[in-house]
Structures are given as structure tokens and as C-alpha cells.
Design a protein around this motif. Structure first.
Motif, PDB file in Angstrom:
ATOM      1  N   THR A   1      -5.303   7.170  -7.791  1.00 27.07           N
ATOM      2  CA  THR A   1      -5.796   5.804  -7.895  1.00 27.07           C
ATOM      3  C   THR A   1      -5.260   4.952  -6.752  1.00 27.07           C
ATOM      4  O   THR A   1      -6.009   4.338  -6.018  1.00 27.07           O
ATOM      5  CB  THR A   1      -5.386   5.175  -9.238  1.00 27.07           C
ATOM      6  N   ASP A   2      -3.950   4.922  -6.602  1.00 28.15           N
ATOM      7  CA  ASP A   2      -3.356   4.035  -5.615  1.00 28.15           C
ATOM      8  C   ASP A   2      -2.147   4.682  -4.965  1.00 28.15           C
ATOM      9  O   ASP A   2      -1.672   5.730  -5.405  1.00 28.15           O
ATOM     10  CB  ASP A   2      -2.930   2.724  -6.268  1.00 28.15           C
ATOM     11  N   ILE A   3      -1.668   4.040  -3.929  1.00 26.46           N
ATOM     12  CA  ILE A   3      -0.423   4.420  -3.276  1.00 26.46           C
ATOM     13  C   ILE A   3       0.373   3.135  -3.038  1.00 26.46           C
ATOM     14  O   ILE A   3      -0.125   2.032  -3.263  1.00 26.46           O
ATOM     15  CB  ILE A   3      -0.642   5.162  -1.941  1.00 26.46           C
ATOM     16  N   GLY A   4       1.610   3.292  -2.581  1.00 25.21           N
ATOM     17  CA  GLY A   4       2.463   2.120  -2.372  1.00 25.21           C
ATOM     18  C   GLY A   4       3.048   2.043  -0.989  1.00 25.21           C
ATOM     19  O   GLY A   4       4.272   2.172  -0.834  1.00 25.21           O
ATOM     20  N   PRO A   5       2.230   1.833   0.054  1.00 26.26           N
ATOM     21  CA  PRO A   5       2.790   1.721   1.403  1.00 26.26           C
ATOM     22  C   PRO A   5       3.802   0.583   1.476  1.00 26.26           C
ATOM     23  O   PRO A   5       3.574  -0.521   0.987  1.00 26.26           O
ATOM     24  CB  PRO A   5       1.565   1.440   2.283  1.00 26.26           C
ATOM     25  N   MET A   6       4.933   0.875   2.090  1.00 30.01           N
ATOM     26  CA  MET A   6       6.073  -0.041   2.056  1.00 30.01           C
ATOM     27  C   MET A   6       6.031  -1.086   3.159  1.00 30.01           C
ATOM     28  O   MET A   6       5.712  -0.787   4.307  1.00 30.01           O
ATOM     29  CB  MET A   6       7.367   0.763   2.187  1.00 30.01           C
TER      30      MET A   6
ATOM     31  N   PRO B   1       6.002  -2.736  -1.729  1.00 34.10           N
ATOM     32  CA  PRO B   1       4.677  -2.132  -1.727  1.00 34.10           C
ATOM     33  C   PRO B   1       3.669  -3.171  -2.219  1.00 34.10           C
ATOM     34  O   PRO B   1       4.070  -4.206  -2.786  1.00 34.10           O
ATOM     35  CB  PRO B   1       4.822  -0.970  -2.709  1.00 34.10           C
ATOM     36  N   PRO B   2       2.376  -2.963  -2.038  1.00 38.49           N
ATOM     37  CA  PRO B   2       1.392  -3.999  -2.391  1.00 38.49           C
ATOM     38  C   PRO B   2       1.491  -4.503  -3.824  1.00 38.49           C
ATOM     39  O   PRO B   2       1.353  -5.700  -4.080  1.00 38.49           O
ATOM     40  CB  PRO B   2       0.049  -3.303  -2.138  1.00 38.49           C
ATOM     41  N   TRP B   3       1.731  -3.590  -4.773  1.00 38.88           N
ATOM     42  CA  TRP B   3       1.760  -4.009  -6.174  1.00 38.88           C
ATOM     43  C   TRP B   3       2.917  -4.958  -6.474  1.00 38.88           C
ATOM     44  O   TRP B   3       2.892  -5.685  -7.462  1.00 38.88           O
ATOM     45  CB  TRP B   3       1.819  -2.796  -7.101  1.00 38.88           C
TER      46      TRP B   3
ATOM     47  N   GLY C   1      -3.807  -5.849  -6.477  1.00 32.19           N
ATOM     48  CA  GLY C   1      -2.843  -5.485  -5.448  1.00 32.19           C
ATOM     49  C   GLY C   1      -2.506  -4.017  -5.412  1.00 32.19           C
ATOM     50  O   GLY C   1      -1.589  -3.601  -4.704  1.00 32.19           O
ATOM     51  N   SER C   2      -3.254  -3.203  -6.172  1.00 31.93           N
ATOM     52  CA  SER C   2      -3.027  -1.752  -6.160  1.00 31.93           C
ATOM     53  C   SER C   2      -3.703  -1.178  -4.922  1.00 31.93           C
ATOM     54  O   SER C   2      -4.937  -1.134  -4.850  1.00 31.93           O
ATOM     55  CB  SER C   2      -3.609  -1.115  -7.428  1.00 31.93           C
ATOM     56  N   PHE C   3      -2.905  -0.712  -3.954  1.00 36.83           N
ATOM     57  CA  PHE C   3      -3.487  -0.330  -2.666  1.00 36.83           C
ATOM     58  C   PHE C   3      -4.192   1.010  -2.754  1.00 36.83           C
ATOM     59  O   PHE C   3      -3.661   1.965  -3.324  1.00 36.83           O
ATOM     60  CB  PHE C   3      -2.416  -0.284  -1.579  1.00 36.83           C
ATOM     61  N   PRO C   4      -5.389   1.125  -2.183  1.00 36.64           N
ATOM     62  CA  PRO C   4      -6.190   2.345  -2.329  1.00 36.64           C
ATOM     63  C   PRO C   4      -5.504   3.593  -1.771  1.00 36.64           C
ATOM     64  O   PRO C   4      -4.874   3.558  -0.705  1.00 36.64           O
ATOM     65  CB  PRO C   4      -7.456   2.030  -1.525  1.00 36.64           C
ATOM     66  N   SER C   5      -5.651   4.697  -2.502  1.00 36.67           N
ATOM     67  CA  SER C   5      -5.253   6.003  -1.966  1.00 36.67           C
ATOM     68  C   SER C   5      -6.420   6.625  -1.218  1.00 36.67           C
ATOM     69  O   SER C   5      -6.280   7.691  -0.621  1.00 36.67           O
ATOM     70  CB  SER C   5      -4.798   6.931  -3.089  1.00 36.67           C
ATOM     71  N   SER C   6      -7.558   5.958  -1.268  1.00 40.89           N
ATOM     72  CA  SER C   6      -8.730   6.398  -0.527  1.00 40.89           C
ATOM     73  C   SER C   6      -8.756   5.731   0.839  1.00 40.89           C
ATOM     74  O   SER C   6      -8.924   4.515   0.948  1.00 40.89           O
ATOM     75  CB  SER C   6     -10.015   6.045  -1.295  1.00 40.89           C
ATOM     76  N   SER C   7      -8.592   6.531   1.878  1.00 40.91           N
ATOM     77  CA  SER C   7      -8.623   5.965   3.228  1.00 40.91           C
ATOM     78  C   SER C   7      -9.994   5.409   3.555  1.00 40.91           C
ATOM     79  O   SER C   7     -10.132   4.543   4.424  1.00 40.91           O
ATOM     80  CB  SER C   7      -8.234   7.034   4.254  1.00 40.91           C
ATOM     81  N   ALA C   8     -11.021   5.872   2.831  1.00 40.14           N
ATOM     82  CA  ALA C   8     -12.376   5.374   3.056  1.00 40.14           C
ATOM     83  C   ALA C   8     -12.520   3.916   2.633  1.00 40.14           C
ATOM     84  O   ALA C   8     -13.487   3.257   3.000  1.00 40.14           O
ATOM     85  CB  ALA C   8     -13.380   6.238   2.293  1.00 40.14           C
ATOM     86  N   ALA C   9     -11.551   3.415   1.870  1.00 39.79           N
ATOM     87  CA  ALA C   9     -11.607   2.019   1.421  1.00 39.79           C
ATOM     88  C   ALA C   9     -11.000   1.052   2.419  1.00 39.79           C
ATOM     89  O   ALA C   9     -11.210  -0.163   2.317  1.00 39.79           O
ATOM     90  CB  ALA C   9     -10.879   1.882   0.085  1.00 39.79           C
ATOM     91  N   TYR C  10     -10.260   1.560   3.401  1.00 34.13           N
ATOM     92  CA  TYR C  10      -9.473   0.670   4.254  1.00 34.13           C
ATOM     93  C   TYR C  10     -10.310  -0.239   5.139  1.00 34.13           C
ATOM     94  O   TYR C  10      -9.827  -1.299   5.570  1.00 34.13           O
ATOM     95  CB  TYR C  10      -8.508   1.476   5.115  1.00 34.13           C
ATOM     96  N   ASP C  11     -11.541   0.145   5.424  1.00 34.82           N
ATOM     97  CA  ASP C  11     -12.395  -0.679   6.269  1.00 34.82           C
ATOM     98  C   ASP C  11     -13.375  -1.530   5.471  1.00 34.82           C
ATOM     99  O   ASP C  11     -14.205  -2.238   6.062  1.00 34.82           O
ATOM    100  CB  ASP C  11     -13.180   0.211   7.250  1.00 34.82           C
ATOM    101  N   LEU C  12     -13.279  -1.484   4.154  1.00 33.38           N
ATOM    102  CA  LEU C  12     -14.159  -2.298   3.323  1.00 33.38           C
ATOM    103  C   LEU C  12     -13.668  -3.744   3.318  1.00 33.38           C
ATOM    104  O   LEU C  12     -12.463  -4.005   3.319  1.00 33.38           O
ATOM    105  CB  LEU C  12     -14.199  -1.755   1.898  1.00 33.38           C
TER     106      LEU C  12
END
Length: 441
Positions: A159-164, A288-290, A356-367
């Protein structure tokens, strides 16, 4: 949010007790307004009820995703059953997986537990890599691999990841004579956690009364460890946290910060720590975003807009959840379809924009919902772009089956003791003894 115990999505969790593991995962709370608390397959209107077992605040309901899916699929009703803390949720999940009974249609798995489930109970869960509509290239590779067995079975969708990053109070930084521009702040400690602690020492010289540089020793330690490629286990699955110099160095640096009074004497996600947020008692936090959602929920209204986000010394990951489908669930095919939709890039972007749950889908980063994202706590900071850059640099780590036990031992039974007068050596010895005892259970 995820938050989730004090690890990975220790996100936005609240202390709660579960009356009995034997009562099963349905002992949780929260629903979508229906009355199917027994997990039945019909709400009386001929609809199929899909049940989800979750922990913390995953945010799907809050972001309106259930209602959207039900509108797209009028024959479906969604019911979530929530246990507030993962440390209560996960033992119950293990019990149900072990007996292969009492499982809901969908079960969430926290990143700190995914390795153990992969190695011990993968046969109880659907291989999502074979489900129609699932394309593994949509996820960052390391996230996909975390839920994948050695023979290629993928037991959950991320679902999500937590980039710091490092969130900081611009007003407190200014009062202490530190820069407030996020680019300049990031340069203070770029590439080196030692420089972050040095910045803390500078802050302390002119710190506003009653404040510390960072919130807690546990938060600092977790941030440092999360940025290391090698953590608690090696590639062969052996526990190596005591012999891994990266862990000892992280512990000693955090202990130094604690001894020098640069971090608060609190344990994260406890009421006393919440109070330090409400009263603006610290200037910076591993973020992280959350965490922005947590800060918003616990802060006084006047704190909105006073925070900003700078790059961390080194990128790391804190948090992340997976959705799995038990083979013994009542509605396997419907559950497969639901979690495929919930974890699609478009839905992950919506979840980030609201929760604020950051996507684990890299395809979402440009949306646009990611690139244009803002947060009330950080004003006009381009948080989507900041966290996307951090996500690209997250190291691929070995996740062990008992990562949570080790991490919690190092924080709650380790570095926190330095704030109470123990030496770094005494704190390390207490932490390692506690961890080793718990690993033997």
C-alpha cells in the motif's frame, strides 16, 4: 496511520487493548456504517460483504475509497475491522494463519512482520502475482520483493512506504539562529547523521526555553538505522545486529545526542510524547510522510504552517503495509479484485493526498495528486516531490522475521535509558539482553 507499532507505520495509532486473541481479528472496531460485525457475507440487501482486518488507521475509509469502490461495484459492501495497535493485531493474525481459520477476506500485514509471514505462512495466502490486473512493475522493486517468497509467490500487495525526511519548526530554528529555508537546512547535514547531531548542538546553544532539538532518542535511532543497507539480519537470515557496526554506530550516536540533551526523554507514540507535540517542545523530527498526519492530529491549531520538510542526511524507509488475501476467506475472488484496485497507482495517489500515506507504486509519483500535494502543517512545501526524491534513494534492505523485536528493544529498552542517566554502554547491554531474551521465546 500506519504508523503502526513504533516501527513502520507506527503511523497514527492509539493505545488500545484487545480483549482476547481467541476472540479473533473481528474483535477490532470500525465499520462503514453497516451492521455486519460478525463478518457475514450479506447485509440483507443481496450484496457481498468483503471484510478487511486492519491495524491503526490505514486511511482507505477516510480517503473515501470504500465508497468509491462500492459505487463502481453496486453488489459489493466493504467492512473494515480495526485493531488500533499492530502489536495487538499481529499475534491474533499469526494465530489465525497458523490454524488457517477465522481469517477475514483481506488481512493487512505490517512491513516489520512481512518477512515472518513470507517464511512461515505463505501457503495460506493467495499468490497475488498471478491475479488479473496486477503488474509488479507498478511497485518499487524492493517493496514487491519484501512480500515475495524464494520461489516467486507474492503474498501481498504494497500500500505505502515511508521515505524519510526531517520535518522541522521554522520558527524554532529561526529563534535558535539556524537557517529556515529547506534547501539550506538540508545542507546542514547532507550525507552524514553526525552532522545532524552537530546541528542539534548548535540549536541547543540558543534553543527557545523548554525545547529540545529532536523529539526522542527512538525516533533518531530509527531514522539512522532505516537508512542503512545492512540492519539486523544478513542475507542468509542470521541475526547480526550485535556484530553489525552500522547498528552499534547508530546506537552510540543516538546515545550521544541523548546524553547531550539534544533529544526529548520520551518514547514515541505514548501520551507524554503526544504532549510534547501539542506544546511545541521540539524543533525537528524524523519524518516519513505519514508523520505529517500524526503531527496534525496532535498539534495545537496555531502550529499549522510552521513546519517545513528538508531532506534527511541519508534516505531511508520507515513504514509500509501490505494487503493479503487468505485462501480460506469467504470471498477470495472479490477480495483479490478489491485489493488490486485499492493498491493501484491512482488510489495510492488519492490516499496520499488525503492521509499522507506515500505510494509504494512508483507509477503514482508523476500523478498530480502526488506532485501537487500540500499539507496544512507544512504550508506550501512541495511534499510530494520531496518524498518522491527520497523514495528513489531508499536502500534495499534485508527484512528479518523479528525486526520489530530488535528495533523496539534498541529504542524502548536501550537509547531511552540514556535520557534517564544510564551510560551508552549500560543502555546497550540492557537492550541486547532484552532483545536476545525475546528472540529466544
Amino acid at each position: 496511520m500506519r504508523a503502526r507499532t513504533r516501527t513502520a507505520r507506527s503511523r497514527v495509532v492509539v493505545l488500545a487493548a484487545v480483549a482476547s486473541l481467541g476472540a479473533g481479528l473481528l474483535a477490532g472496531c470500525a465499520d462503514d456504517g453497516g451492521d455486519d460485525s460478525d463478518g457475514s457475507s450479506s447485509d440483507g440487501g443481496g450484496k457481498t460483504t468483503i471484510t478487511l482486518g486492519l491495524f491503526g488507521t490505514q486511511g482507505f475509509k477516510e480517503a473515501g475509497l470504500y465508497k468509491e469502490y462500492e459505487k463502481l461495484n453496486p453488489n459489493i459492501k466493504i467492512q473494515e475491522n480495526v485493531v488500533e495497535r499492530n502489536e495487538n493485531y499481529y499475534p491474533a493474525l499469526v494465530n489465525h494463519l497458523t490454524t488457517n481459520s477465522g481469517l477475514l477476506d483481506v488481512q493487512a500485514i505490517e512491513v516489520g512482520n512481512i518477512a515472518e509471514v513470507v517464511s512461515t505462512n505463505a501457503d495460506k495466502l493467495v499468490d497475488m502475482s498471478k491475479v488479473a490486473g496486477v503488474d509488479k512493475t507498478k511497485w518499487v522493486d524492493w517493496k514487491w520483493q519484501q512480500a515475495t517468497t524464494k520461489d516467486g509467490q507474492t503474498i501481498g500487495l504494497g500500500t505505502d512506504i515511508g521515505p524519510m525526511a526531517i520535518c522541522y519548526r521554522k520558527d524554532l530554528f529561526q529563534q535558535a539562529g539556524l537557517p529556515t529555508d529547506r534547501e539550506e537546512v538540508g545542507k546542514l547535514w547532507a550525507g552524514d547523521w553526525n552532522k545532524l547531531v552537530d546541528a542539534g548542538a548548535t540549536y541547543k546553544k540558543k534553543a527557545p526555553a523548554g525545547t529540545t532539538f529532536m523529539d526522542s532518542p527512538g525516533g533518531l535511532l530509527n531514522a539512522i538505522v532505516s537508512s542503512e543497507k545492512d540492519k539486523y539480519y544478513d542475507a542468509s537470515g542470521e541475526v547480526v545486529y550485535k556484530s553489525n557496526p552500522a547498528i552499534k554506530n547508530a546506537f552510540d550516536l543516538t546515545a550521544k545526542a541523548a546524553k547531550d540533551g539534544l533529544v526529548g526523554a520520551q518514547t514515541q507514540f505514548q501520551p507524554a510524547w503526544d504532549t510534547t507535540i501539542a506544546k511545541s517542545k521540539f524543533a525537528a523530527i524524523a519524518c516519513p510522510p505519514w508523520m505529517l498526519g500524526y503531527l496534525k492530529g496532535k498539534s495545537a491549531p496555531e502550529s499549522a504552517g510552521k513546519w517545513d520538510v528538508a531532506a534527511a542526511p541519508k534516505s531511508g524507509n520507515w513504514g509500509g503495509t501490505f494487503l493479503s488475501v487468505p485462501k480460506s476467506g469467504k470471498h477470495v475472488k472479490e477480495a483479490e479484485k478489491l485489493i488490486t484496485w485499492l493498491t493501484a497507482p491512482e488510489q495510492q495517489a488519492k490516499l496520499f493526498s488525503v492521509q499522507g500515506s506515500f505510494p509504494s507504486s512508483s507509477a503514482a509519483y508523476d500523478l498530480p495528486l502526488v506532485t501537487d500535494a500540500k499539507n496544512t502543517m507544512t504550508g506550501d512545501a512541495p511534499i510530494g516531490k520531496i518524498f518522491a526524491e527520497a523514495a528513489k534513494a531508499i536502500p534495499t534492505q534485508v527484512i528479518g522475521p523479528k525486526d520489530q523485536i530488535i528495533q523496539q528493544g534498541l529504542t524502548d529498552n536501550g537509547v531511552i535509558l540514556v535520557t534517564k542517566g544510564k551510560s551508552a554502554k549500560e543502555a546497550w547491554e540492557t537492550a541486547t539482553k532484552t532483545i536476545d531474551n525475546n528472540l529466544e521465546k
